[in-house]
Design a protein around this motif. Structure first.
Motif, PDB file in Angstrom:
ATOM      1  N   GLY A   1       1.070  -1.389  -0.090  1.00 43.75           N
ATOM      2  CA  GLY A   1       0.302   0.189   0.130  1.00 43.75           C
ATOM      3  C   GLY A   1       1.105   1.449  -0.237  1.00 43.75           C
ATOM      4  O   GLY A   1       0.719   1.636  -0.658  1.00 43.75           O
ATOM      5  N   LYS A   2       1.745   1.226   0.926  1.00 42.90           N
ATOM      6  CA  LYS A   2       2.044   2.449   1.094  1.00 42.90           C
ATOM      7  C   LYS A   2       3.249   2.710   0.279  1.00 42.90           C
ATOM      8  O   LYS A   2       3.587   3.991   0.065  1.00 42.90           O
ATOM      9  CB  LYS A   2       3.283   2.490   2.740  1.00 42.90           C
ATOM     10  CG  LYS A   2       4.180   4.066   2.844  1.00 42.90           C
ATOM     11  CD  LYS A   2       4.368   4.090   3.759  1.00 42.90           C
ATOM     12  CE  LYS A   2       5.723   5.553   4.216  1.00 42.90           C
ATOM     13  NZ  LYS A   2       6.013   5.135   6.251  1.00 42.90           N
ATOM     14  N   SER A   3       3.744   1.278  -0.693  1.00 43.01           N
ATOM     15  CA  SER A   3       4.585   1.374  -1.822  1.00 43.01           C
ATOM     16  C   SER A   3       4.154   2.181  -2.909  1.00 43.01           C
ATOM     17  O   SER A   3       5.096   3.140  -3.487  1.00 43.01           O
ATOM     18  CB  SER A   3       5.455   0.509  -2.197  1.00 43.01           C
ATOM     19  OG  SER A   3       4.243  -0.581  -1.570  1.00 43.01           O
ATOM     20  N   LEU A   4       3.049   1.637  -3.069  1.00 41.09           N
ATOM     21  CA  LEU A   4       2.161   2.096  -4.435  1.00 41.09           C
ATOM     22  C   LEU A   4       1.971   3.643  -4.044  1.00 41.09           C
ATOM     23  O   LEU A   4       1.699   4.524  -5.123  1.00 41.09           O
ATOM     24  CB  LEU A   4       1.076   2.034  -4.726  1.00 41.09           C
ATOM     25  CG  LEU A   4       1.370  -0.040  -5.016  1.00 41.09           C
ATOM     26  CD1 LEU A   4       0.161  -0.563  -5.143  1.00 41.09           C
ATOM     27  CD2 LEU A   4       2.597  -0.200  -6.456  1.00 41.09           C
ATOM     28  N   HIS A   5       1.325   4.164  -2.848  1.00 39.87           N
ATOM     29  CA  HIS A   5       1.252   5.347  -2.323  1.00 39.87           C
ATOM     30  C   HIS A   5       2.227   6.575  -3.124  1.00 39.87           C
ATOM     31  O   HIS A   5       2.581   7.500  -3.984  1.00 39.87           O
ATOM     32  CB  HIS A   5       1.075   6.064  -1.460  1.00 39.87           C
ATOM     33  CG  HIS A   5       0.840   7.209  -0.824  1.00 39.87           C
ATOM     34  ND1 HIS A   5      -0.084   8.338  -0.999  1.00 39.87           N
ATOM     35  CD2 HIS A   5       1.258   8.247  -0.283  1.00 39.87           C
ATOM     36  CE1 HIS A   5      -0.274   9.787  -0.920  1.00 39.87           C
ATOM     37  NE2 HIS A   5       0.861   9.333  -0.211  1.00 39.87           N
ATOM     38  N   VAL A   6       3.030   5.866  -1.909  1.00 39.67           N
ATOM     39  CA  VAL A   6       5.025   6.755  -3.032  1.00 39.67           C
ATOM     40  C   VAL A   6       5.133   6.856  -4.708  1.00 39.67           C
ATOM     41  O   VAL A   6       5.956   7.355  -5.014  1.00 39.67           O
ATOM     42  CB  VAL A   6       6.296   5.769  -2.308  1.00 39.67           C
ATOM     43  CG1 VAL A   6       7.652   6.653  -2.754  1.00 39.67           C
ATOM     44  CG2 VAL A   6       6.165   6.881  -0.436  1.00 39.67           C
TER      45      VAL A   6
END
Length: 216
Positions: free
Chosen positions: A47-52
């Protein structure tokens, strides 16, 4: 200058170093001719990786996006396909361990890389002598999560960007390599091969028809 985004991951679990991020930085510092490379570090977190990643694509507006990940591969391994599933035998860096969870609900089952993958591995071998291969699976952990998320973004945002994912080996000083558990390659050599991948991807829209599949 053609803008290119290259991502690498933060260190995972007990490691204090991730060669995917080190290689991305080397590409930023010494890019192929005619390119402006921006390196961005992604968290090894679902999740967070895709946001970044999405933020980086919006901010840099690249023509090409190549995400890098670490794997015990024997050389530079260009991925063919990303699948729409998270299924994890181990937790990510935030302790998350999704099982049989879609990355994009109602998204396609899979996306193919839009890099000329066979041409890339052929050119890496011919120009550098380094081992290179087409890989048929990026796993079901955070690397595949990022690969699928990247390809879904590129397929749905309405731009003409291309992208893909490349797994790279450990480096000799990492414990797994130093103990002879996995293949390794100095990160400078990895970056040399990746420069060929970037140059080939920007120079060619079409791939070559050579055998690069697998029997299992």
């Amino acid at each position: 200058m053609t803008r290119v985004l290259v991502t690498g991951f933060e260190p995972f679990a007990q490691d204090t170093y991730n060669p995917s991020w080190a290689a991305a930085q080397l590409l930023q510092d010494n890019p192929p001719d005619g390119m402006e490379v921006t390196a961005v570090q992604l968290p090894c977190v679902f999740g967070k990786s895709l946001h970044v990643l999405r933020q980086a694509v919006l901010e840099t507006d690249p023509a090409l996006v190549v995400s890098l990940g670490l794997s015990p591969r024997n050389g530079i391994s260009v991925e063919r396909v990303a699948i729409n599933i998270n299924d994890c035998p181990i937790p990510d860096n935030a302790g998350r361990q999704p099982v049989d969870e879609h990355i994009v609900p109602d998204g396609p089952a899979a996306y193919f890389s839009t890099l000329p993958i066979k041409r890339c591995v052929t050119e890496v071998h011919q120009q550098t002598g380094l081992k290179s291969e087409v890989s048929q699976t990026a796993g079901t952990f955070v690397c595949n999560h990022v690969f699928y998320g990247l390809m879904h973004l590129l397929a749905t945002e309405g731009k003409q960007r291309r992208g893909g994912f490349v797994h790279i080996p450990h480096t000799p000083e990492m414990p797994a390599a130093a103990n002879h558990f996995v293949p390794w390659l100095p990160v400078e050599d990895t970056a040399r091969g990746l420069r060929v991948v970037l140059s080939t991807a920007l120079a060619h829209d079409t791939d070559i028809a050579v055998a690069a599949g697998a029997t299992h």
